[in-house]
Design a protein around this motif. Structure first.
Motif, PDB file in Angstrom:
ATOM      1  N   SER A 221       0.801  -1.226   0.000  1.00  0.00           N
ATOM      2  CA  SER A 221       0.000   0.000   0.000  1.00  0.00           C
ATOM      3  C   SER A 221       0.832   1.275   0.000  1.00  0.00           C
ATOM      4  O   SER A 221       0.608   2.164   0.829  1.00  0.00           O
ATOM      5  CB  SER A 221      -0.910  -0.010   1.240  1.00  0.00           C
ATOM      6  N   PRO A 222       1.796   1.413  -0.931  1.00  0.00           N
ATOM      7  CA  PRO A 222       2.512   2.690  -0.980  1.00  0.00           C
ATOM      8  C   PRO A 222       1.608   3.786  -1.537  1.00  0.00           C
ATOM      9  O   PRO A 222       0.743   3.524  -2.386  1.00  0.00           O
ATOM     10  CB  PRO A 222       3.666   2.411  -1.933  1.00  0.00           C
ATOM     11  N   THR A 223       1.789   5.011  -1.070  1.00  0.00           N
ATOM     12  CA  THR A 223       1.103   6.124  -1.699  1.00  0.00           C
ATOM     13  C   THR A 223       1.760   6.382  -3.051  1.00  0.00           C
ATOM     14  O   THR A 223       2.861   5.879  -3.335  1.00  0.00           O
ATOM     15  CB  THR A 223       1.202   7.394  -0.842  1.00  0.00           C
ATOM     16  N   GLU A 224       1.106   7.171  -3.883  1.00  0.00           N
ATOM     17  CA  GLU A 224       1.703   7.504  -5.182  1.00  0.00           C
ATOM     18  C   GLU A 224       3.036   8.208  -4.998  1.00  0.00           C
ATOM     19  O   GLU A 224       4.000   7.962  -5.742  1.00  0.00           O
ATOM     20  CB  GLU A 224       0.744   8.375  -5.990  1.00  0.00           C
ATOM     21  N   ALA A 225       3.119   9.097  -3.990  1.00  0.00           N
ATOM     22  CA  ALA A 225       4.364   9.819  -3.737  1.00  0.00           C
ATOM     23  C   ALA A 225       5.463   8.868  -3.271  1.00  0.00           C
ATOM     24  O   ALA A 225       6.627   9.011  -3.677  1.00  0.00           O
ATOM     25  CB  ALA A 225       4.135  10.909  -2.699  1.00  0.00           C
ATOM     26  N   GLU A 226       5.106   7.893  -2.428  1.00  0.00           N
ATOM     27  CA  GLU A 226       6.105   6.934  -1.937  1.00  0.00           C
ATOM     28  C   GLU A 226       6.611   6.048  -3.074  1.00  0.00           C
ATOM     29  O   GLU A 226       7.813   5.788  -3.186  1.00  0.00           O
ATOM     30  CB  GLU A 226       5.509   6.086  -0.818  1.00  0.00           C
ATOM     31  N   ARG A 227       5.692   5.582  -3.906  1.00  0.00           N
ATOM     32  CA  ARG A 227       6.102   4.752  -5.037  1.00  0.00           C
ATOM     33  C   ARG A 227       7.023   5.544  -5.973  1.00  0.00           C
ATOM     34  O   ARG A 227       8.078   5.035  -6.408  1.00  0.00           O
ATOM     35  CB  ARG A 227       4.884   4.250  -5.817  1.00  0.00           C
TER      36      ARG A 227
ATOM     37  N   GLY B  19       0.023  -1.698   5.240  1.00  0.00           N
ATOM     38  CA  GLY B  19      -1.135  -0.816   5.262  1.00  0.00           C
ATOM     39  C   GLY B  19      -2.347  -1.546   5.817  1.00  0.00           C
ATOM     40  O   GLY B  19      -2.334  -2.763   5.986  1.00  0.00           O
TER      41      GLY B  19
ATOM     42  N   GLN C 171       3.813   3.697  11.743  1.00  0.00           N
ATOM     43  CA  GLN C 171       2.990   2.509  11.566  1.00  0.00           C
ATOM     44  C   GLN C 171       3.440   1.379  12.492  1.00  0.00           C
ATOM     45  O   GLN C 171       4.625   1.275  12.828  1.00  0.00           O
ATOM     46  CB  GLN C 171       3.043   2.025  10.108  1.00  0.00           C
TER      47      GLN C 171
ATOM     48  N   CYS D  42       0.198  -3.720  10.354  1.00  0.00           N
ATOM     49  CA  CYS D  42       0.188  -3.348   8.935  1.00  0.00           C
ATOM     50  C   CYS D  42       0.786  -4.399   8.002  1.00  0.00           C
ATOM     51  O   CYS D  42       0.592  -4.316   6.789  1.00  0.00           O
ATOM     52  CB  CYS D  42       0.944  -2.027   8.744  1.00  0.00           C
TER      53      CYS D  42
ATOM     54  N   GLU E  61      12.640  10.797   3.146  1.00  0.00           N
ATOM     55  CA  GLU E  61      11.549  10.816   2.167  1.00  0.00           C
ATOM     56  C   GLU E  61      11.982  10.343   0.782  1.00  0.00           C
ATOM     57  O   GLU E  61      11.167   9.749   0.059  1.00  0.00           O
ATOM     58  CB  GLU E  61      10.960  12.230   2.076  1.00  0.00           C
TER      59      GLU E  61
END
Length: 386
Positions: A11-17, A63, A90, A95, A113
């Motif tokens: 479940s990475p966010t778009e920014a994390e991916r 996630g 987390q 998770c 980041e």
């Protein structure tokens, strides 16, 4: 055909991916590898079609609710490596699916980041970066002892094996011989550039030998110092007067954290530069003896066609060979279904004589792999007998 394949699951966010993909692209770019060509990135939908012969690893972002569970379960059943990862706040047990909880996870730090640490861990799993994470701290005890001790502890806490002369040479060992041995097995030198650093022949030799071995140097400059030509090509961190709590350190937390991140950045570039140097010398000697480089295989193995048409797979390695590394080369050759005895190629300059004798003994005892010095590669391969 791809030699390396990675999967980003969970479940990475778009920014994390996007950050992880950028970090991976930067690191593999140091080796001349492009995403989409030599390295393929998968998601949960495509990972079932991965090339089983390619070096592979997956990152699983935790996630709630969990995503890509079946894809991750399939990889575990295939004994493929999966790195579970969670964010700074987390809970791992909440998770990460239970069948992944036996693997050592990576908790991402709030100050990372750009995902440098996770990207480096993935590349270590597929063999582009070596799993040993080694740093050499070069300093004058009279001027930077407190800062050196501080960086030793901080880097150690982040998984680095840090060499500090006051900590890591046993009583009775030949001091300079051990020091040079540890230097050539380091990924990065952190140089604490204090007012009289270059007045010591020992520290001058340390910086000179690091550069001769193409070990990247991070120069941490004490306030008010002028540049020295020996460090023109070094990466630099300039300290302000208020960033030192004493004349010899420690360094304030924010500046110390910046140094740690720069070390992580430099590490892949340093390893890539040394790898390319060994590979270049090997290729030149192969041409001299009339043999031919046929291509690059998985794990950056080099296919060499000898004059009698036999094929030899050569594995250039950075740093000091060990029995564990010899075994790793054998396993990589087996997984890639390469025929014949694999050959580990290394640079012996700076390695202790006692260790060189140990390597010779290992080479005589282990039939599944051979080890040769890159300086002898042409000579050895011209008269090759498996």
């Amino acid at each position: 055909m791809s030699h390396y394949e990675l999967a980003i699951l969970g479940s990475p966010t778009e920014a994390e991916r996007a950050a992880l993909v950028r970090a991976i692209a930067t690191l593999v770019g140091d080796f001349g590898i492009e995403i989409g060509r030599e390295l393929i990135l998968h998601d949960g939908a495509s990972v079932a079609g991965r090339n089983p012969r390619a070096a592979f690893v997956a990152a699983y972002f935790g996630g709630v609710p969990a995503s890509d569970v079946e894809a991750a379960r399939m990889l575990v059943a295939q004994s493929a490596p999966v790195i579970p990862t969670v964010g700074p706040t987390q809970e791992f047990g909440t998770c990460i699916p239970d069948f992944l909880q036996s693997a050592n996870g990576l908790r991402r730090r709030g100050d990372d980041e750009p995902m440098r640490e996770l990207a480096a861990a993935l590349l270590e799993c597929i063999g582009l970066l070596r799993q040993q994470r080694r740093v050499f701290v070069s300093y004058r005890r009279t001027e930077a002892r407190a800062a050196a001790l501080q960086l030793h502890d901080l880097l150690s806490a982040r998984g680095f094996d840090v060499f500090l002369d006051t900590h890591d040479i046993r009583p009775g060992d030949p001091f300079q011989e051990v020091l040079w041995h540890r230097l050539v097995d380091s990924d990065v030198m952190v140089m604490l550039d204090t007012p009289t650093y270059f007045e010591s022949r020992w520290t001058r030799q340390e910086i000179g030998r690091a550069r001769a071995k193409e070990i990247h140097v991070l120069r941490v400059i004490w306030p008010g110092l002028e540049p020295n030509r020996m460090t023109d090509l070094a990466e630099t961190v300039y300290l302000d007067a208020d960033e030192l709590t004493g004349s010899d350190g420690p360094i304030v937390d924010t500046a110390a954290d910046a140094i740690l991140l720069r070390v992580e950045d430099l590490r892949s570039r340093s390893i890539a530069a040394r790898f390319m140097s060994i590979t270049g010398k090997l290729r030149a000697d192969i041409v001299k003896i009339g043999a031919e480089v046929e291509g690059i295989g998985a794990h950056r193995a080099i296919a060499v066609r000898l004059l009698d048409q036999r094929k030899v797979w050569a594995y250039p390695i950075v740093g000091i060979p060990t029995a564990e590394i010899l075994n790793d080369v054998v396993e990589k050759a087996r997984r890639a279904e390469q025929q014949g005895i694999p050959v580990l190629v290394y640079d012996h300059i700076g390695i202790r004589q006692a260790w060189t004798a140990h390597l010779k003994w290992l080479d005589e005892q282990i039939a599944a792999v051979r080890a040769i010095k890159v300086s002898d590669a042409g000579w050895e391969l011209a008269g090759w007998e498996a």
